[in-house]
Design an enzyme around this catalytic site. Structure first.
Site, mmCIF file in Angstrom:
data_model
loop_
_atom_site.group_PDB
_atom_site.id
_atom_site.type_symbol
_atom_site.label_atom_id
_atom_site.label_comp_id
_atom_site.label_asym_id
_atom_site.label_seq_id
_atom_site.Cartn_x
_atom_site.Cartn_y
_atom_site.Cartn_z
ATOM 1 N N GLU A 271 0.826 -1.214 0.000
ATOM 2 C CA GLU A 271 0.000 0.000 0.000
ATOM 3 C C GLU A 271 0.857 1.260 0.000
ATOM 4 O O GLU A 271 0.516 2.252 -0.635
ATOM 5 C CB GLU A 271 -0.968 -0.001 1.188
ATOM 6 N N TYR B 117 -6.777 6.784 3.347
ATOM 7 C CA TYR B 117 -6.794 5.691 2.374
ATOM 8 C C TYR B 117 -6.015 4.471 2.881
ATOM 9 O O TYR B 117 -6.520 3.344 2.903
ATOM 10 C CB TYR B 117 -6.231 6.132 1.023
ATOM 11 N N ASP C 254 -10.037 5.616 -3.199
ATOM 12 C CA ASP C 254 -8.933 6.156 -3.998
ATOM 13 C C ASP C 254 -9.487 6.631 -5.337
ATOM 14 O O ASP C 254 -10.706 6.693 -5.522
ATOM 15 C CB ASP C 254 -7.822 5.100 -4.169
ATOM 16 N N CYS D 169 -17.120 -1.351 -20.565
ATOM 17 C CA CYS D 169 -18.461 -1.573 -20.002
ATOM 18 C C CYS D 169 -19.050 -2.913 -20.430
ATOM 19 O O CYS D 169 -19.836 -3.520 -19.699
ATOM 20 C CB CYS D 169 -19.390 -0.441 -20.412
#
Length: 352
Positions: free
Chosen positions: A46, A127, A145, A207
């Site tokens: 992270e 975050y 984020d 999509c």
DNA sequence: AAACCGGGGGG
DNA sequence: CCCCCAGGTTT
């Protein structure tokens, strides 16, 4: 900004979560911190991902875990070694923060397991705290984020004009929380970010293969790229003149002091100001050895590198200057761009 | 070449 | 709340 009263999401949250998690369990990328996960791997990944994409940090992550396999080994390493392993990744305060975090962590009687406790540690903001406690401790805290901002604003076709992505994240945190799977918060958070990284792209989102398309207002309208709406940013142009002083196989470099706001303990080619000299009038007319451009945050910086005879009577210590043997450049920490540029100029000179 | 992304910290 | 950090990728 006032957290907007959670506008009810226009679909059944449980159905969304199921579609998302089912997709994630099948399509997630095999990343090294996902197999045999641990708190340490989660924290390291992270930190590296804070301003860097997966593809870029992957080799650094592998080398890092070999050099510093756990919090204790990291805590007992020298800062110089830590920075050396971060060299090239940029934003070096992340490395110093991670190092400081390890030292705090090993001294803690009981490491925190909630978001507030992690936010007290260096380099951990909203975050990273959400990511760590959801993935490592199963706490129901939503990560927001840039990926999540993109997905949320598209799901609801949110046409708010946000100042920037930080204010968008804050505004959308209520919705992110409403959407979070209480049963699998860690997987849910990772699934959202994975979806943003691999399907819900900023441009040309996929999509047709998206697992949550049935829930998405923007996809229904056919204009997913219209979201999120972010105010345009202004780029500021700057220019810097650097000195190339090479003598007897040694290169003159500037090392930012440990307390410097930028590039602490990092080496770069010195500017004329670093040398206590005014930028030469000649700089405008004489051909520089090289000109390089870099973009950083909101700055577009042009750096020209000019050959300069080593000035006499330099007070090296007072000016934070050092002579470094060009064969020894691997033993110091250079900023990423300068590491490349120096190699390029050396190659150029060799060809002369 | 220009535009874009993007968390954390400090004032 | 605003600005800075000093890098890489995409178009």
């Amino acid at each position: 900004m006032e957290p907007s009263p959670s506008a009810p999401l226009p679909f059944a949250v449980a159905d969304f979560q199921k579609a998302l998690l089912t997709w994630y369990r099948e399509h997630q990328r095999p990343l090294p911190w996902r197999s045999q996960p641990s708190l340490y791997k989660t924290v390291v990944s992270e930190f590296m991902l804070q301003q860097t994409q997966v593809k870029t940090m992957l080799p650094y992550y592998a080398r890092w875990l070999e050099a510093f396999p756990d919090f204790h080994q990291l805590a007992s390493a020298s800062e110089a070694k830590v920075l050396k392993h971060w060299e090239g990744l940029g934003y070096y305060s992340r490395a110093r923060n991670l190092h400081a975090l390890a030292r705090r962590w090993v001294a803690l009687p009981e490491p925190p397991t909630d978001a507030a406790g992690w936010m007290d540690l260096p380099g951990v903001g909203p975050y990273t705290a959400a990511a760590v406690v959801s993935m490592a401790f199963g706490r129901p805290v939503a990560c927001v984020d840039g990926n999540v901002v993109r997905i949320l604003s598209r799901l609801t076709a949110n046409a708010t004009l946000f100042r920037d992505s930080a204010s968008a994240a804050k505004a959308l945190s209520t919705e992110a929380d409403a959407l979070l799977s209480r049963a699998s918060p860690g997987d849910h958070n990772q699934a959202m970010m994975e979806l943003g990284a691999t399907v819900c792209h900023r441009q040309s989102p996929l999509c047709l293969t998206c697992p949550v398309r049935p829930f998405c207002q923007a996809a229904r309208r056919g204009d997913p790229e219209s979201f999120p709406r972010l105010a345009p940013k202004k780029m500021e142009k700057r220019s810097v003149v650097r000195a190339w002083c090479l003598e007897s196989g040694r290169l003159l470099l500037h090392r930012a002091p440990a307390k410097a706001k930028r590039l602490a303990n990092q080496h770069e080619l010195p500017t004329f100001e670093h040398l206590g000299l005014a930028p030469p009038v000649a700089a405008a007319t004489v051909e520089p050895l090289a000109v390089r451009k870099r973009g950083i945050t909101r700055y577009a910086i042009t750096e020209s590198i000019h050959r300069l005879a080593p000035p006499r009577r330099l007070d090296l210590a007072a000016l934070d200057l050092v002579w470094v043997d060009v064969d020894q450049l691997d033993t110091i920490t250079l900023s990423g761009p300068h590491k490349r540029w120096i190699a390029e100029v050396l190659e150029l000179l060799k060809a002369e």
